[in-house]
Each structure stands twice: as C-alpha cells, then as structure tokens.
Scaffold this active site. Structure first.
Site, PDB file in Angstrom:
ATOM      1  CG  HIS A 120      -1.736   1.178   1.446  1.00 51.85           C
ATOM      2  ND1 HIS A 120      -3.080   1.235   1.135  1.00 51.85           N
ATOM      3  CD2 HIS A 120      -1.433   2.406   1.959  1.00 51.85           C
ATOM      4  CE1 HIS A 120      -3.551   2.437   1.433  1.00 51.85           C
ATOM      5  NE2 HIS A 120      -2.568   3.167   1.936  1.00 51.85           N
ATOM      6  CD  GLU A 121       1.911   3.746   3.634  1.00 51.24           C
ATOM      7  OE1 GLU A 121       2.331   4.767   3.068  1.00 51.24           O
ATOM      8  OE2 GLU A 121       0.846   3.716   4.267  1.00 51.24           O
ATOM      9  CG  HIS A 124       0.531   6.076  -0.735  1.00 47.42           C
ATOM     10  ND1 HIS A 124      -0.530   6.737  -1.301  1.00 47.42           N
ATOM     11  CD2 HIS A 124       0.028   5.449   0.367  1.00 47.42           C
ATOM     12  CE1 HIS A 124      -1.615   6.528  -0.588  1.00 47.42           C
ATOM     13  NE2 HIS A 124      -1.307   5.740   0.430  1.00 47.42           N
ATOM     14  CG  ASP A 131      -4.563   6.755   1.570  1.00 47.56           C
ATOM     15  OD1 ASP A 131      -4.018   5.668   1.308  1.00 47.56           O
ATOM     16  OD2 ASP A 131      -4.081   7.591   2.348  1.00 47.56           O
TER      17      ASP A 131
END
Length: 910
Positions: A120-121, A124, A131
């Site tokens: 998830h990070e 980014h 998000d």
C-alpha cells in the site's frame, strides 16, 4: 548456535556493550571483536521478520500488478551503533531503487498484514496513487435506483448488511473498558455524526482494493476502471480526476517498460544484503582555474569552504582536498576530524589563488585517488562523497562519465557563475548526489548556502549542522545592518555566529547580544590570518534559548556586502531538532510547465504547522523572486496540515540554472506539532457471523505530544538547483492558467446552496483570477465529462479574491427542481485575464433532505388548524342556509300565482 534463541532486547544490549568496549582493545583484537559484532548483526537480520515481510510483500505485489513487479533485491543499512528500531530499506523494484522507512519493532504474527501495508505504501511512493478512503469525510450521500442513501467512503464491491445500524458504530473508551452504540444521523444531511465508524463484514469476496482496506484477506488487487467508485469523496478521485489506481499505475513509466511474466510467482526470491554504515568520507575537488580569479570567486570559495570544514562537516568524518585547473593536485590526503585542531589544519589547504585552464575529469580522478588511500577498513569507494565545484566549461567531461558512474561515489556538484559546464549535473544525477548553483550576486550567500546544504545522509540528525540564519545585504558607509536570530530549545550546541564582508581587510564593528543581555563585541570574534574577510564566534556550551540581536556597522570607505551566518546542532540526543528540507518537483523543466517548490518542516516524525515559509528563487540572470509557501491543501499543496508547504513557480527569467533557498520562521503562539499517522486505513472492527467485533481503538496522541511548545525558531535551507529549458528568448506572454481548485465544498443552507473553495491565482496559485464559471448537474459523470454542457450558475456578482484566500458564494437554484432527497453536483473553473482556463475542479455534492413533520396524539391543535375548521363550517352553513331560503321563496311565488289563476273568470281561462 544459541543466538536465534536470544530475545531482540538482549541482542541489542549485547551488541551495544560490544561496540562500547571495542575502542579499549588493541588493533587486532579490535578488528576481531568488530568482525564478531558484524557477524552477530548479520545473523540477527537473518531471523528478523523484516525479511519475511518483504518476501511476502514481493509475492503480493507481483500478483497485484498482474505478474509485472516484485522486490528483487533489498539492502539493509545498519547504523554504526544500532540502538534504534529504525531501519532503511532500499528496495529494488527492478530496475530502480527508492528508500522506504519502517519504524518500530515487528512481531512475527503481523507479517502477513504488514506485507500488505508495505505494498500500500509502496504504491504511494512509487506510482503516486492516493488513498481511497477519507478520514475527514468518512461518509457521503449517493443515489442508487433513484433512492438517496448514505455510503461509507469505500469501495463499491464490499458487502454491507441490510441494517445500517449493525455496521455503523461509535466506540468510546475509558482506560481499558470500551463501549459501542449505534450512530446518529443528521436529519437534514443524513450524514452520520463525528466518530461514526464503518465496520465491514470480515468474510468478503471482493478482490479490490489495496488502496482502501488491504487488511481484508480477500483484497489482492488495485481497483480498476470496472470496480472504481467515482462518487467516493477521497483523494484518489480528487487528485487523479476520478481515475482508478490501476489506470494511474498503467500510465507510469514502470508499466510502459515492462510486460507480464508468465509465472505464478516472482521469478526470483528477494535477495537481502547488509550494508554497514561507515564514517563519512568527503573529498573537496575545487576549481582554481583562471576564471575563478574574477568576481571575487576564489575568496568567496575560501569563505564558504571554511564554514563547511569548521562548522558543517560532522566530527569523525574523513576529509581530503584536491584542486584542479589544467591539471590536478592533491592538497591533502584524508584526515579524520577528531578535534578542532584537525578542522583548522584542513582550512590551511584551501586555495587562495587561481590560474590556468579547466580539466574537471583530472580533478575527479585525483579525488578517487585520495579516497583510495584511506586504509584497509575502506576497501572501495561505495558511499564516499566528492564535492565538485567549478565555474568553467570543459569539453572533455564525457571522457570520465563511465568511470564516475561505476565508482560507487556520490558526487555533489556546485556550479558557480553563469558559465559553469552544462554537463556538470550529469555527475550528480548518475551518482545520486546533490546539485547546487551559486550566482555571482554576493548578497545572496549562494555559495555559503550550497556548502552548508551538504550535510550527512546517515540519518543521525543530532550530529548534523543546522542553519539558523543566512542573510546578506549591501551596507553603505557608516550604516548599520541589524537583525534577530532565534535560538530555540531544540538546538544550541556547537553554535557559530559568522560575519563576512567583501572589501575591507579589517572587520566591521560587531555587537551581538544574547537573550540574557550578555554582549559580544568585535574583539570576541576570531579573524583568521588566512581569511581576512571572516569573523567567527563560537558560543561555549549550549547557546541561550531566545532572541539574539546583532548590529553590524560598515567602517569601510565604500559600500560593501556584509552577511550574517548562524549554524548550530541539536541541543540534546533525546530531542530531535526542528529541520527543514527544501526541494523541487523536477531537476530539469521544459517551458511552459510550472515548477513546484516544497519545504518540509518537521521535528523528528512530527509535522510542524503554522510556520511562515518563504522561498527565494534566484535565476541565472535577473533578480530573485520570493514566494510564500502554504500548507493549506490548495493550489500546489496536496494535503492540508501535513508539514509540507508548497507553491507553484512560473516567473522564469530565461534558460539556465535557478537556485532555491527557503527561510522558515515559527512564532511561539502560532506554531504547533501534529502527529503523523500511518496512511494505511485503520480498521475499527469486523462483523463475523453476524456479531460485531471491535478492535482496540487507534492510539491517539496526547495533548502534550501534539501541542508541544516549540517556541519561536528560525531555519534556512538550500533546496539545490534546477535547470530551465525552452524559455522563449524574447520574453514570455501569459501562458499559465489558474491552478485547479481542489477543495470545492457544497451544502444546502435553508433554500440556498452554499459553495466554498480556496481562490486560485492568475498564474496557477500566484496572483488573482479574473472570473469563475460554476456548473451544476444531477449527474456526477456528466459534469466531469461534459462540463460545458452542464447547467450554469449565475456568477456575475462573484469577483475572485487573491490566490490563497477563502472564497464563499451563496445562491438560490432556479434551473433545477429541488425536492426531498435531491443530490446536486457542482464544479468550478477559473479564468484569468488572458482567457486561460483552469482545469475542472474537484466535484462537490449537496444533498437536500427535508425532515418529516412529527405530530403527537397528546398535543392540542394549533390556532391555524382551529381557524381552518371554523372557516369550513361557516361556509357549509351559509351555503345550506342560502339553499333553504331560495327554496322557501320559490314555494311562496308558486302559491301566489296559483291563487290568482283560480280568481281570473272566463277571459283568463280563454
């Protein structure tokens, strides 16, 4: 053999004790113990769960990206004394490397969940997606099958129970005891009260999305066009024009350069290697060619390099010096800075004269040679640094590019003046070094700021030099330069006040007063015999906290530029200092694309809010431009109150290099801290077998942590340089439109609609727009795709305010029928005085719900109801009475006529 059974804390304690006593042993024993410690560290990391986490994340990423990307190699950097649980992972996603920070110890039973958070990070960081949830607006109103309902800001494919009360809860805790209750909703907006949490079913079949709730077992994909929820009020929709995360990833360079791998799992298992941090090794490679004799460059070089050696470079570092012109020579081999005498000795090797041609590669070769002679503990050049300064061109630079690329050294470049080799930045780009530019405008302190910006990248912020002040101005004869420098509580150790001047051989009159009134005069400052234009004062111990005032008078017979530079270090190892990182979105930019200037202000991992941040951009030719950076979530600033202050820059003065400098000031009563939480969604609980199971509430920071009293502070930071290309030589016309509005909000207020947003500028977020176009529609997609065809709102009375100002506009809708449950979507565009139009804003919605009128059987009717009953009864009685009266009158007339007919005689009958 027994080491894997040791607890992690025991390992750290044992390692610390070993490292603590290493210096007490003789040479060979020291090497043996050091090797043993390194072996133990290596073994420890073999059993660390970090490796298992990254390996699982690699497989997870591989499947999520449809067999394209995985983590091929990981480099774990071990600090010199590894007492923290902060580890830097350099992750290679085949073929590039980027840093990711993982903080805190990791338990083995959390590996599976953390591997998903890691991906998830990574998305980014690597692909710039956002998000798909919104903690500030966790719910929104949606229309489904013609019926308005409230939805969680989530992914459309997650199961929801039929009863909203079962999945929307408020949790309140006192100590270890927590209670939950059903959420309440606002009758007019239908949105749920603050603190209401969406609790999903734990058993899901939905495979997406990683950017929403990656913790669910079924989630293994990024959302794509078929599953994307355009109506959700999240950053992904706002910042990516309502495109899904997978669409954004597909448009990245990574995606265009790869194709799916025909395999069910990554073709390589993630390889791990351990890198031990070493003492910093720096070689100054300085140009002393003939052109350095002009514009006072060689003397300015000495001033700036002296500040670097005496104040900036960290204790324990190794430093060597090389000079070059047509040829190069080693001024001094590497010396380790173990005390102030070594620092002063190194300054004696700085050049004081210039002459000859320019051979940059010769200087770089000598720099490599210097570092190769450090000894057996440094068997290669990996991680060592070269600071390369030049003001001239060199047609032979290409001859050493390959050697530079393969050297493993980091090369920081400083281009001095307008004629420095245009190829210079290639050295820093290919080695990961910093790049700086200093003009010949001496009142900008560009050269001093460049050297001050070359601090260690080891992560040990307590040892790094922090610049509190760097200012200069031309002072006429007998006039004064004065100012204030604030020393805050997070700094004060190793504090220097340095005054420089550019003409006189004798110092100006200096008066410095500390917060307690103690005064320091010119006689308290040290002027070196080798550098007659610099006066330096080192404050003993820790500098007093508060405002320091200075007054400097020019005693020279002519005007001269006088500067004040103040540096310091952290006051305590236990309290991180306030720091500033200044940077740009690009190293090289093509006109007419704008640049974005950023400044991150933080104390450790905490963002600092409420500071005044000014950026100065100095072009190769022309005057400098000053900008105020903002952290308000508008214009160039993506996220409000995250400690990153931003602004667009469009005032290009021509092609060439531009220098960035940022000045930050915090005032005691306005500046504050904010806890930076993990960006992965915190799941409050699950529904399992019809039962709500709440997790422990997310830890909230205490008021003491958030509102820690920083007091006032000053910081100055160099952001390096960027290069502009294709700027028209004859000047530019207005080609920059207003920036996109990204914070439009809408709501009903009685019978009117209220819109609010932050005003854009004439050129992106600078200046003032000319007018607005506002459109409305009952369809979000129609408004997004066909903005011009949507219903217009009359904005003739709306005059744009200056950029960064909050706008407010209220109107009554006349073109749309507003009924109970109506949802209207709004978007806005700004137009400047050259008729250039901004992009369509984010789309805001306003939903109207009319609360039903409630009646009670025990209540008495009101007057209106009574009066209404009386009026109806009266009308009925009047009508009935009239009918009776008419009937009686008709009957009487008939009777009278009948009697007359009977009396009339034969003539009447005839």
């Amino acid at each position: 053999a027994f080491f894997p059974k040791l607890e992690l804390v025991s390992f750290y304690a044992f390692t610390y004790l070993m490292l603590l006593y290493v210096p007490l042993f003789p040479g060979k024993a020291k090497l043996l113990i050091a090797s043993t410690v390194q072996f133990l560290i290596h073994k420890a990391f073999l059993f660390f769960p970090y490796q298992a986490m990254v390996k699982e994340a690699s497989t997870y990423l591989f499947n999520a990206t449809k067999q394209r990307f995985f983590f091929k190699a990981v480099k774990i950097i071990i600090p010199l004394v590894n007492l923290n649980t902060v580890i830097c992972l350099g992750l290679k996603s085949d073929p590039t490397v980027s840093p990711v920070w993982v903080q805190g110890s990791i338990q083995a039973d959390l590996i599976a969940g953390l591997s998903k958070v890691f991906v998830h990070e990574w998305a980014h960081l690597r692909w710039g997606v956002f998000d798909e949830y919104n903690n500030d607006a966790p719910f929104y109103v949606s229309v489904n099958s013609g019926k308005a309902s409230v939805e969680a800001t989530r992914y459309q494919c997650f199961y929801i129970l039929s009863s909203v009360d079962d999945i929307l809860n408020i949790q309140s805790c006192t100590g270890n005891s927590c209670t939950t209750r059903e959420c309440k909703s606002d009758e007019q907006t239908k949105l749920y009260e603050a603190g209401c949490k969406f609790v999903p079913e734990k058993t899901q079949n939905a495979p997406a999305s990683i950017m929403y709730m990656q913790s669910l077992p079924s989630v293994v994909e990024f959302c794509d066009q078929s599953t994307h929820n355009e109506k959700a009020t999240n950053l992904q929709n706002k910042m990516c024009n309502y495109h899904s995360t997978w669409e954004v990833i597909m448009n990245s360079m990574d995606f265009s350069n790869t194709s799916p791998i025909n395999s069910a799992s990554p073709p390589f298992e993630t390889a791990f290697s351990l890198l031990q941090t070493k003492d910093r090794v720096v070689c100054l490679v300085l140009d002393v060619s003939g052109s350095m004799d002009g514009n006072n460059r060689i003397k300015r070089l000495k001033q700036a390099a002296e500040i670097f050696l005496l104040q900036v470079i960290e204790t324990g570092s190794w430093v060597g010096i090389v000079t070059f012109h047509s040829t190069a020579q080693i001024e001094t081999y590497l010396q380790q800075i173990i005390n102030e005498n070594v620092r002063r000795d190194l300054t004696e090797y700085l050049p004081i004269s210039a002459g000859g041609g320019t051979n940059i590669c010769a200087g770089v070769h000598k720099g490599f040679e210097v570092k190769e002679n450090i000894g057996e503990n440094y068997s290669n050049l990996y991680g060592s640094e070269i600071v390369l300064l030049t003001d001239g061109e060199d047609g032979g630079m290409s001859s050493c590019l390959t050697e530079v690329k393969n050297s493993g050294s980091i090369i920081h470049t400083i281009a001095l003046g307008p004629n420095a080799a245009p190829e210079l930045e290639q050295f820093s780009n290919m080695t990961g070094g910093l790049r700086f530019y200093a003009t010949d405008t001496v009142d900008s302190n560009g050269l001093i700021d460049a050297f001050s910006g070359i601090s260690s990248g080891s992560g040990n912020i307590s040892e790094q030099s922090i610049q509190l002040e760097s200012t200069a101005q031309s002072v006429t004869v007998k006039q004064w330069m004065n100012g204030t420098v604030t020393v805050d509580s997070t700094v004060g150790k190793d504090t220097f006040f340095v005054v420089t001047w550019d003409r006189s051989t004798s110092p100006p009159d200096i008066l410095l007063r500390d917060p307690k009134g103690k005064e320091y005069r010119t006689s308290n400052f040290t002027v070196s015999d080798l550098n007659l234009r610099t006066a330096r004062l080192n404050i003993a111990g820790t500098a007093e906290v508060g405002d320091w005032y200075y007054w400097i008078q020019n005693k020279h017979t002519d005007s001269q530029v006088i500067s004040m530079i103040v540096t310091s270090r952290a006051a305590s190892l236990a309290v991180p200092p306030v720091t500033v990182k200044a940077l740009m979105n690009k190293d090289t930019n093509n006109f007419p694309n704008p640049m974005v200037i950023y400044a991150e202000v933080s104390q450790g991992f905490l963002p600092v809010l409420g500071a005044t941040v000014m950026a100065t951009v100095e072009p190769q030719t022309g005057s400098a431009v000053e900008l105020k950076l903002l952290d308000d979530g508008s214009g160039a600033d993506i996220t409000k109150n995250d400690g990153v202050y931003s602004k667009y820059f469009t005032s290009f003065r021509g092609n060439g290099r531009y220098n960035l400098k940022v000045r930050v000031q915090g005032k005691d009563k306005t500046v504050r801290l904010r806890r930076r939480q993990s960006r992965a969604l915190y799941v409050p609980g699950y529904i399992e077998n019809g039962e709500i199971k709440m997790n422990a509430p997310r830890p909230e920071p205490s008021d003491d942590e958030i509102q820690a009293k920083l007091g006032s502070f000053n910081r100055v930071a160099s952001g390096g340089s960027f290069v502009m290309e294709n700027v028209p030589s004859g000047g530019t016309t207005d080609v920059f439109p207003p920036c996109k509005i990204i914070d439009l909000e809408a709501q009903y207020e009685e019978d009117k609609i209220h819109l609010s947003w932050t005003a854009p500028g004439n050129d992106f977020d600078v200046g003032q727009a000319d007018r607005y176009i506002i459109k409305m529609s009952e369809s979000l997609l129609d408004l997004r795709n066909t903005f011009e065809d949507a219903t217009s709102v009359n904005t003739s009375s709306l005059v744009p305010k200056p950029a960064g100002t909050k706008e407010s506009f209220q109107f009554k809708s006349e073109n749309v029928t507003i009924e109970n449950g109506t949802i209207i979507y709004f978007a806005i565009r700004a137009i400047d005085n050259a008729s250039l139009t901004s992009e369509v804003s984010n789309i805001a919605q306003a939903a109207l719900f009319i609360p039903p009128k409630e009646s009670s059987p025990d209540s008495t009717p009101n007057d209106d109801v009574i009066n209404e009953g009386i009026n109806v009864l009266t009308i009925v009685l009047i009508v009935a009475g009239s009918i009776i009266a008419v009937s009686i009158a008709v009957s009487m007339i008939v009777c009278i006529l009948h009697k007359k007919n009977r009396r009339g005689g034969p003539e009447l009958r005839m």
